[in-house]
Design a protein around this motif. Sequence first.
Motif, PDB file in Angstrom:
ATOM      1  N   LYS A 174       2.346 -34.438 -10.310  1.00 37.83           N
ATOM      2  CA  LYS A 174       2.506 -34.264  -8.876  1.00 37.83           C
ATOM      3  C   LYS A 174       1.839 -32.971  -8.416  1.00 37.83           C
ATOM      4  O   LYS A 174       1.891 -31.948  -9.096  1.00 37.83           O
ATOM      5  CB  LYS A 174       3.987 -34.280  -8.513  1.00 37.83           C
ATOM      6  CG  LYS A 174       4.600 -35.673  -8.686  1.00 37.83           C
ATOM      7  CD  LYS A 174       6.056 -35.742  -8.289  1.00 37.83           C
ATOM      8  CE  LYS A 174       6.553 -37.185  -8.397  1.00 37.83           C
ATOM      9  NZ  LYS A 174       7.995 -37.322  -8.096  1.00 37.83           N
ATOM     10  N   GLN A 175       1.201 -33.047  -7.231  1.00 37.89           N
ATOM     11  CA  GLN A 175       0.348 -31.975  -6.725  1.00 37.89           C
ATOM     12  C   GLN A 175       0.966 -31.317  -5.497  1.00 37.89           C
ATOM     13  O   GLN A 175       1.734 -31.938  -4.752  1.00 37.89           O
ATOM     14  CB  GLN A 175      -1.018 -32.544  -6.339  1.00 37.89           C
ATOM     15  CG  GLN A 175      -1.709 -33.331  -7.437  1.00 37.89           C
ATOM     16  CD  GLN A 175      -2.203 -32.439  -8.551  1.00 37.89           C
ATOM     17  OE1 GLN A 175      -2.964 -31.513  -8.323  1.00 37.89           O
ATOM     18  NE2 GLN A 175      -1.766 -32.718  -9.770  1.00 37.89           N
ATOM     19  N   PRO A 176       0.612 -30.046  -5.236  1.00 34.96           N
ATOM     20  CA  PRO A 176       1.053 -29.410  -3.991  1.00 34.96           C
ATOM     21  C   PRO A 176       0.440 -30.100  -2.769  1.00 34.96           C
ATOM     22  O   PRO A 176      -0.623 -30.718  -2.858  1.00 34.96           O
ATOM     23  CB  PRO A 176       0.526 -27.976  -4.119  1.00 34.96           C
ATOM     24  CG  PRO A 176       0.269 -27.778  -5.578  1.00 34.96           C
ATOM     25  CD  PRO A 176      -0.131 -29.119  -6.103  1.00 34.96           C
ATOM     26  N   HIS A 177       1.120 -30.007  -1.649  1.00 35.20           N
ATOM     27  CA  HIS A 177       0.563 -30.495  -0.398  1.00 35.20           C
ATOM     28  C   HIS A 177       0.707 -29.396   0.652  1.00 35.20           C
ATOM     29  O   HIS A 177       1.526 -28.485   0.509  1.00 35.20           O
ATOM     30  CB  HIS A 177       1.268 -31.772   0.079  1.00 35.20           C
ATOM     31  CG  HIS A 177       2.670 -31.542   0.577  1.00 35.20           C
ATOM     32  ND1 HIS A 177       3.766 -31.555  -0.264  1.00 35.20           N
ATOM     33  CD2 HIS A 177       3.157 -31.286   1.822  1.00 35.20           C
ATOM     34  CE1 HIS A 177       4.868 -31.319   0.428  1.00 35.20           C
ATOM     35  NE2 HIS A 177       4.521 -31.145   1.702  1.00 35.20           N
ATOM     36  N   THR A 178      -0.107 -29.492   1.675  1.00 29.86           N
ATOM     37  CA  THR A 178      -0.054 -28.539   2.777  1.00 29.86           C
ATOM     38  C   THR A 178       0.836 -29.099   3.874  1.00 29.86           C
ATOM     39  O   THR A 178       0.614 -30.212   4.354  1.00 29.86           O
ATOM     40  CB  THR A 178      -1.460 -28.270   3.323  1.00 29.86           C
ATOM     41  OG1 THR A 178      -2.270 -27.729   2.275  1.00 29.86           O
ATOM     42  CG2 THR A 178      -1.417 -27.302   4.488  1.00 29.86           C
ATOM     43  N   GLY A 179       1.850 -28.347   4.261  1.00 27.71           N
ATOM     44  CA  GLY A 179       2.764 -28.814   5.291  1.00 27.71           C
ATOM     45  C   GLY A 179       4.182 -28.385   4.980  1.00 27.71           C
ATOM     46  O   GLY A 179       4.429 -27.537   4.110  1.00 27.71           O
TER      47      GLY A 179
END
Length: 783
Positions: free
Chosen positions: A212-217
């Motif tokens: 799982k990857q970071p997201h912006t928000g």
Amino acid sequence: MSSVRRARPRQFLLASAALTTFAAANLPAALAQEARNMLPPVEVTPAEPSRKPPKPAARAGQGARRVAAHRPAAVPAAPKPVVPTQTPLNTNAVATSASRLGLTVRETPATVEVISAETMREQGYRTVSDVAQGAVGVTAGDNPAEPSAFSMRGFTNSQINTLYNGIKIGPQNMTSRIMDTANLEAVEILKGPASLMSGEGASGGAINFVTKQPHTGAIRSEADFSWDSLNSFRTHYGSGGSTNVEGLDYRFDVSRSSLNGFADDTNTKTLDVSGQLNYRISDSLKVWGAIEYREDRGKAYWGAPLVPVAFSGSHATAGIVSGSYVSNFNGTNLGPVTIDDRTFNTNYNVIDNRNLAQEIWLRGGFELKLALDLTLKSQAYAYGAERSWFNNEVEAFNSTTNLVDRERFYVAHSQRLIGNITDLTWDANIAGFDNRLVTTLSSSYLDFVRPGAANFPDDTVTLVDPARGTYGLLTIQQQTARIDNEALAFEDRLKLTRSFALIGGLRVEHIGLDRNSTDVSGLEKASFPFTKDWAPVTGRIGYTWEAVPGLTFFSQYATGADVSANNIFLLLPTQPLDLTTSRTYETGVKHLFWGNRAEWSFSAYDILRKNVYAAAGGMLLNIAGRQESKGVELAASIRPIEPLRLWGNIAYVDARYADYNFVGGSFSGNTPPNVPRIVANAGAAYRFFTPWPVEVGIVGRHVGDRYNTDSNAVTLNVYTVGDLYAFVDVPRNVFNAVDQARLTFRVRNFTDKRYAIWGDPFYPDQILLGAPRTYEISAAFKW
């Protein structure tokens, strides 16, 4: 000479890292590009516009008898990346293990599946083997010597590359472990020869596990819990989003599971902790770092022994296995064989058995926009693993004594891997045609130490209620392997028209192997040490043609290479030191229509693999000459009305050996082990839009006859199993602290079917059985 070559990978690592230095030197120029527009993505022709808003959618070897042993997807530099809508077959997803060009599944001239985290949750996939079995034409087995083994398109085990965030750590039959799905964002499956993308070992394809990857928000968190009737449990917590530091995003996940087996005193316990930070220094530059720790500990189930029908009598079962068999271990003739129903839950392993592994990943890199049409990406990685097996691994019925012969085996791994992958992407217009070229430079250095048993204690036990005993005396010898790998690859997409594109690539690779083996006194064995080099050249050429919006035809010719004698880590100087070669011709169609409510895909392929060595009826290697696989695959998913979803897939493969001759016989025309001719999945779900929305569903799986050895003497019979599930989405006003809450009840194998799920050709006297009916309850929360 060996020491000279071992220095080369470090030099090559420095050479590939030089691009990183180049990037740093050009940082001021890169920062000056901030005001410019982002690098234009590869053009994606839009599918038919939706008429409605999108819906949420080790084993190791004992001489000749024991031969096999047990990027992050680059996040765009844009502050607000666009997440594509998941289509019924998820063909809007970008699979980085299938192409570095940033293409979606629908734009790639190959058969690719991407199983998302949402699908894993809805279908109740607990391990990566569960995920694979829901894919088109893929089967899987968790034989403890080689857990998370896969079969597709006629190829199995180390003929299929297993990747972790796009990185290969070694052959599947030595490095794969049982892995929980909780920390995964997606599983990508690329079918057919695929050495262009992942190098040696991909004659059958590649399976990539993406964390799982970071997201912006805004920060989003989730928690999951489950328990089943075998007293298994799973827990997971994850969180990610933007921090108070401008441009800094994070993702953190931790999961723990204890999966109990249906056989007595068997279980697997896993722990996975992963985290990643993305930092956008500017619109032109992003850096990132990731760390992951994985651990699994288990008490292993090694299967049920094949038993003569005449001995079992009224306890003989029908429909699990069939055929006649001469024991590979003790040479006695068992005649027609069965699985005795008194052994369904029997554990023949010693009491002090153990299977365990500890793994750690360190990864980091950057993405830098050097110019409007030029992007540089690089990642460095380090991986370490400690694994061990301490078991009784053989359980062979002896028709002379009517007892079960057993034999112990011990092996351990200490593995260290460092490497670098650097991509340079250039977007250009050539004579009026849009073109994207990706140049990839990669290098790695692997150090592998394998202490193993020098003696193999054995005994005999009764078939029913065996005295399990302990391992006994152990003496140890040691093997080592040092492997350096360097590769230069090019991949290009040329759009001749808005709807027609040529896509191709070429990979030039160097593999260097240093092997040594010592006895219990530390003295080198005969013919050791030795050194071997290979330089395979592989590639792909194909096209995609979107005849009408949403309808894409594709074809490709692709090649692959892998080690002919099963395993590069354990290759012996007396074995053939050659690479196999493989090629595929494939054509197909992918169609998204009806306002994105329906999707189907079809492919037909012809694969040829030459210079094959295989397990001949047990633990010996024979030359098989060629392996031929031809088949078709069809998948479809549709939502005819809002509450109803229907999906299914079917695969047919005709896989056979040719020119498979040896002293005393021939296996030409036989089917490789664990390759069913037909595999099919189907499912239906109906959602009731009540105040507490409820969804009920059923999923079925059909797997055709398979064989457990190249001799095709024993058949693992066809089986069909099914799961039932129901979940309720609890309204937000019930749990004010969370945005989404789901309670699920699931029945696995609801008909309580007894069946053979996998057979290990190196342990042909025993068969792994599938799990009986179990019940599971789970709860998932998001906020």
